[in-house]
Structures are given as C-alpha cells and as structure tokens.
Design an enzyme around this catalytic site. Structure first.
Site, PDB file in Angstrom:
ATOM      1  N   SER A 108       0.846  -1.185   0.000  1.00 23.77           N
ATOM      2  CA  SER A 108       0.000   0.000   0.000  1.00 23.77           C
ATOM      3  C   SER A 108       0.886   1.242   0.000  1.00 23.77           C
ATOM      4  O   SER A 108       1.990   1.217   0.546  1.00 23.77           O
ATOM      5  CB  SER A 108      -0.851  -0.003   1.268  1.00 23.77           C
ATOM      6  OG  SER A 108      -1.372   1.283   1.505  1.00 23.77           O
ATOM      7  N   SER A 109       0.369   2.326  -0.561  1.00 21.55           N
ATOM      8  CA  SER A 109       1.179   3.551  -0.614  1.00 21.55           C
ATOM      9  C   SER A 109       1.414   4.150   0.774  1.00 21.55           C
ATOM     10  O   SER A 109       2.262   5.035   0.924  1.00 21.55           O
ATOM     11  CB  SER A 109       0.514   4.583  -1.529  1.00 21.55           C
ATOM     12  OG  SER A 109      -0.779   4.884  -1.080  1.00 21.55           O
ATOM     13  N   CYS A 110       0.695   3.667   1.804  1.00 21.26           N
ATOM     14  CA  CYS A 110       0.908   4.228   3.144  1.00 21.26           C
ATOM     15  C   CYS A 110       2.201   3.732   3.782  1.00 21.26           C
ATOM     16  O   CYS A 110       2.517   4.121   4.900  1.00 21.26           O
ATOM     17  CB  CYS A 110      -0.281   3.961   4.047  1.00 21.26           C
ATOM     18  SG  CYS A 110      -0.471   2.241   4.458  1.00 21.26           S
ATOM     19  N   TYR A 137      -0.583  -0.906  10.196  1.00 30.15           N
ATOM     20  CA  TYR A 137      -0.828  -1.520   8.879  1.00 30.15           C
ATOM     21  C   TYR A 137       0.392  -1.323   7.984  1.00 30.15           C
ATOM     22  O   TYR A 137       0.863  -2.256   7.324  1.00 30.15           O
ATOM     23  CB  TYR A 137      -2.066  -0.869   8.265  1.00 30.15           C
ATOM     24  CG  TYR A 137      -2.400  -1.308   6.859  1.00 30.15           C
ATOM     25  CD1 TYR A 137      -2.978  -2.549   6.626  1.00 30.15           C
ATOM     26  CD2 TYR A 137      -2.160  -0.475   5.774  1.00 30.15           C
ATOM     27  CE1 TYR A 137      -3.292  -2.952   5.336  1.00 30.15           C
ATOM     28  CE2 TYR A 137      -2.480  -0.860   4.482  1.00 30.15           C
ATOM     29  CZ  TYR A 137      -3.048  -2.106   4.270  1.00 30.15           C
ATOM     30  OH  TYR A 137      -3.365  -2.493   2.982  1.00 30.15           O
ATOM     31  N   LYS A 141       2.970  -4.096   6.179  1.00 31.22           N
ATOM     32  CA  LYS A 141       3.256  -4.134   4.735  1.00 31.22           C
ATOM     33  C   LYS A 141       4.756  -3.976   4.457  1.00 31.22           C
ATOM     34  O   LYS A 141       5.294  -4.619   3.557  1.00 31.22           O
ATOM     35  CB  LYS A 141       2.456  -3.041   4.006  1.00 31.22           C
ATOM     36  CG  LYS A 141       0.945  -3.313   3.998  1.00 31.22           C
ATOM     37  CD  LYS A 141       0.645  -4.537   3.156  1.00 31.22           C
ATOM     38  CE  LYS A 141      -0.832  -4.811   3.011  1.00 31.22           C
ATOM     39  NZ  LYS A 141      -1.100  -6.047   2.241  1.00 31.22           N
ATOM     40  N   HIS A 180     -13.044   2.992   2.840  1.00 35.71           N
ATOM     41  CA  HIS A 180     -12.180   4.073   2.358  1.00 35.71           C
ATOM     42  C   HIS A 180     -13.062   5.225   1.880  1.00 35.71           C
ATOM     43  O   HIS A 180     -14.272   5.074   1.692  1.00 35.71           O
ATOM     44  CB  HIS A 180     -11.295   3.575   1.213  1.00 35.71           C
ATOM     45  CG  HIS A 180     -10.238   2.617   1.667  1.00 35.71           C
ATOM     46  ND1 HIS A 180     -10.341   1.260   1.475  1.00 35.71           N
ATOM     47  CD2 HIS A 180      -9.069   2.814   2.317  1.00 35.71           C
ATOM     48  CE1 HIS A 180      -9.277   0.668   1.980  1.00 35.71           C
ATOM     49  NE2 HIS A 180      -8.486   1.582   2.495  1.00 35.71           N
TER      50      HIS A 180
HETATM   51  O1  GFB Z   1      -9.637   6.653   2.265  1.00 34.04           O
HETATM   52  P1  GFB Z   1      -9.353   7.059   3.661  1.00 34.04           P
HETATM   53  O2  GFB Z   1     -10.219   6.446   4.720  1.00 34.04           O
HETATM   54  O3  GFB Z   1      -7.872   6.683   4.061  1.00 34.04           O
HETATM   55  O4  GFB Z   1      -9.460   8.655   3.816  1.00 34.04           O
HETATM   56  P2  GFB Z   1      -6.389   7.240   3.851  1.00 34.04           P
HETATM   57  C1  GFB Z   1      -8.867   9.541   2.934  1.00 34.04           C
HETATM   58  C2  GFB Z   1      -9.257  10.964   3.286  1.00 34.04           C
HETATM   59  O5  GFB Z   1     -10.657  11.143   3.017  1.00 34.04           O
HETATM   60  C3  GFB Z   1      -9.045  11.364   4.756  1.00 34.04           C
HETATM   61  C4  GFB Z   1     -11.292  11.791   4.107  1.00 34.04           C
HETATM   62  O6  GFB Z   1      -8.580  12.697   4.776  1.00 34.04           O
HETATM   63  C5  GFB Z   1     -10.463  11.296   5.318  1.00 34.04           C
HETATM   64  O7  GFB Z   1     -10.686  12.128   6.443  1.00 34.04           O
HETATM   65  N1  GFB Z   1     -12.722  11.451   4.132  1.00 34.04           N
HETATM   66  C6  GFB Z   1     -13.726  12.326   3.884  1.00 34.04           C
HETATM   67  C7  GFB Z   1     -13.269  10.256   4.406  1.00 34.04           C
HETATM   68  N2  GFB Z   1     -14.917  11.745   4.036  1.00 34.04           N
HETATM   69  C8  GFB Z   1     -14.667  10.443   4.356  1.00 34.04           C
HETATM   70  C9  GFB Z   1     -15.512   9.331   4.621  1.00 34.04           C
HETATM   71  O8  GFB Z   1     -16.729   9.417   4.619  1.00 34.04           O
HETATM   72  N3  GFB Z   1     -14.889   8.144   4.881  1.00 34.04           N
HETATM   73  C10 GFB Z   1     -13.527   8.014   4.890  1.00 34.04           C
HETATM   74  N4  GFB Z   1     -12.986   6.806   5.125  1.00 34.04           N
HETATM   75  N5  GFB Z   1     -12.702   9.058   4.661  1.00 34.04           N
HETATM   76  C11 GFB Z   1      -5.989   4.738   4.306  1.00 34.04           C
HETATM   77  C12 GFB Z   1      -5.084   4.026   5.261  1.00 34.04           C
HETATM   78  O9  GFB Z   1      -5.589   6.040   4.450  1.00 34.04           O
HETATM   79  O10 GFB Z   1      -5.817   4.404   2.946  1.00 34.04           O
HETATM   80  C13 GFB Z   1      -4.807   2.648   4.892  1.00 34.04           C
HETATM   81  O11 GFB Z   1      -5.582   4.195   6.561  1.00 34.04           O
HETATM   82  C14 GFB Z   1      -4.521   2.438   3.442  1.00 34.04           C
HETATM   83  O12 GFB Z   1      -3.747   2.177   5.663  1.00 34.04           O
HETATM   84  C15 GFB Z   1      -5.568   3.099   2.602  1.00 34.04           C
HETATM   85  O13 GFB Z   1      -3.249   2.910   3.087  1.00 34.04           O
HETATM   86  C16 GFB Z   1      -5.308   2.994   1.114  1.00 34.04           C
HETATM   87  O14 GFB Z   1      -6.035   7.453   2.417  1.00 34.04           O
HETATM   88  O15 GFB Z   1      -6.131   8.410   4.747  1.00 34.04           O
END
Ligand code: GFB
Length: 311
Positions: A108-110, A137, A141, A180
C-alpha cells in the site's frame, strides 16, 4: 506465466483478488485457485502450510489482507498489524517451502513516510516517520516487502512486491465507518439524494490530496508485473494523478446527480496531507492505466446500484 499454470490468488473474494481473477480468466488462464476466509483461515500457519502442501501452486498473487479506511485503521491497530503479519508470513514462507515459481506481494502507498517528497519514489521507503493513523498496517506491509527481499537473498526465490495507491471499484466495502473515502462518499451521496437531504458529510477538512486507481487497472498491472518484473525493489502502481478530497466529493456528487452541499466534519482526522506515487518506473516499462477517475466512479456507482455490495 504459462496458460495452464496453477495460480493461487490469496484474497480471491476481495476487491483486488476478484479483479485479478477476472483479468486472468479474460486472458485465458484457467487453472486458478482461491478460497474464502471461512474455507481457509490464512492467519493459521498450519492451515496455510497444509493448503500449499496439497496444491503446490506455481504462481501466487498475495492479495489477501485486512484493509480499511482511516477510521478502521485508527480504531483497530492491533487487528491490522496482527492479521496482516500472520497472513503474509504464512503465505510467503509456504510459497518458499513448496517452491512456488514466483510470488507477487501487494502492499500500500501508506508504507512511505507521512511527509515524503511528492510524488513518492520507491526509494523513499524507510526515510522518515509514518502517518500515525495507519502505522501498524504500514509496518506490516513494510515487513512483507522486506520478507520477500530476505527470501530472495537467502533462498533465491522470485518474490516481488508492488505498492498500489488508494483503490476502488467493484466489490468494494461500503460500510460507512470502515470503508475508504471513495466508496463511503458514493454511499453518502446516493443516500443524501434518495432521502432528499440538502447536504452530505465529508470527514476532515477536504484539503488532503489522494490518488485513486480503478481496481481493474491494478489487476492488469499485477499480471503485467508477474510476467515482466523481477527485481527486489518494490514498484509503485498508481494513476499518477491526485485530487483533493473536496474535488473527489464534488466529482462523486456529479456522477450521482445530487444537487446538495458538502459539509465538512473537522472532528474527523485528515490523515496524511498528500499521497501521490511516482509511477515513472512502471510507466517506463510500458504500462499505463485505462480508466479516468470520472469513468471509474461511474462504474463503481453502477456496481453500488446493483445492490450486491458489502455495507
Ligand atoms: O480513504 P481514507 O479512509 O484513508 O481517507 P487514507 C482519505 C481521506 O478522506 C481522509 C477523508 O482525509 C479522510 O478524512 N474522508 C472524507 C473520508 N470523508 C470520508 C468518509 O466518509 N470516509 C472516509 N474513510 N474518509 C488509508 C489508510 O488512508 O488508505 C490505509 O488508513 C490504506 O492504511 C488506505 O493505506 C489505502 O487514504 O487516509
């Protein structure tokens, strides 16, 4: 890969594994194997060992993982580090013992530092602090990448790894707390429209930037890499384009056809400010993604409307 080779897809019922299986079948590979987590518990060393002993796959796509969005990662750090380290350790070690010809580990890119220079090159791995919301996580990875490299060095295996950017597409998870951002917003906007609301909620400030890749593009890249790539260093897989979360929400609003407003909930974390992969290495090998973000969201929304998605 030979067309009749036995190919094991770990995570075949997940979003990524299912896309890899679709792509392989379309290419004429007909000897695919894979199980659900109920049939084969990948966190069990014995179950995985016995499975490899019986099946002895030629090629392994390691697409099984415990995944989730920012809230899930932040809330269940123990589950994320435990499950992922168990799954990948069991599979990589068994692939070595039972002499798989090649294995592709998906990360993952994280894995890259929170404040890495953008776009992030493969070489920035382990050069700085990780993003705290998903550090367990990311560490799992990173251990997977290093394990592949260690087995190659000590046992002369052909274990490669690739690091996809944020993925979405058919078979995604639409559970609002654990999903996500992209599937979560598809569901929120759809429900706002159906319930005739004035607005929908976007977590955080809307300013973080993210890169998105349609999962069928990733699947094509994985098969390409299995055939063409043999190098210890991991390789990035992304679209090379980023949008702010606000822009993403607006695009989803257009696709769904909702006229209301975005309301930002700044009590929720933003996570890492930017996460754009440098995809020049993969591009120089001749691979580019086919789906634009808009087209991909249209396809994902169709899948959501089919009603067969995980909520
Ligand atoms: O996709 P996401 O949950 O994960 O959130 P990450 C990306 C951004 O979208 C954050 C915002 O800034 C969230 O605050 N966001 C806005 C939301 N509205 C929403 C919503 O309704 N739901 C969610 N989930 N986010 C994850 C990692 O990071 O990405 C994992 O935690 C993994 O480890 C994955 O790498 C691909 O991009 O921040």
């Amino acid at each position: 890969m030979e067309k009749n080779a036995k190919i094991y897809i770990a995570g075949i019922y997940g979003m990524v594994g299912a896309a890899i299986a679709r792509h392989l079948r379309a290419q004429g590979f007909n000897n695919l194997i894979g199980h659900s987590s109920k049939e084969l518990d990948l966190t069990s060393q014995k179950a995985v060992f016995d499975f490899f002993k019986t099946e002895k796959p030629d090629y392994v796509f390691l697409a099984a993982a415990k995944v989730g969005g920012i809230y899930a990662n932040n809330s269940y750090p123990a589950d994320f580090i435990y499950s992922n380290i168990c799954i990948q350790t069991n599979i990589i070690h068994s692939a070595y013992i039972f002499r798989a010809k090649k294995l592709l580990f998906l990360g993952s890119s994280c894995i890259y530092p929170k404040l890495a220079e953008q776009p992030m090159k493969e070489s920035c791995l382990l050069t700085g602090e990780l993003e705290p919301t998903n550090e367990p996580y990311a560490l799992a990875k990173i251990a997977g990448i290093k394990m592949c490299q260690a087995y190659n060095r000590q046992y002369h295996t052909s274990f490669i790894s690739c690091m996809p950017t944020n993925l979405y597409g058919p078979n995604d998870n639409y559970d609002l707390m654990n999903a996500h951002v992209l599937p979560a917003l598809v569901r929120k906007v759809h429900e706002a429209k159906s319930n005739k609301q004035d607005s929908f909620v976007v977590w955080g400030t809307g300013s973080p930037r993210r890169e998105f890749l349609y999962v069928d593009d990733l699947a094509e890249a994985c098969v390409f890499l299995m055939n063409e790539y043999l190098h210890d260093e991991t390789i990035n897989v992304g679209s090379g384009q980023e949008v702010t979360i606000k822009e993403l929400a607006e695009t989803i609003r257009d696709v769904v056809g909702f006229k209301g407003n975005l309301v930002f909930d700044s009590s929720k974390p933003d996570g890492t400010p930017r996460k754009l992969l440098d995809v020049s290495r993969l591009k120089s090998m001749g691979w580019v993604p086919k789906h634009t973000l808009k087209k991909g969201i249209e396809l994902a929304y169709e899948d959501f409307l089919s009603g067969k998605v995980r909520m």
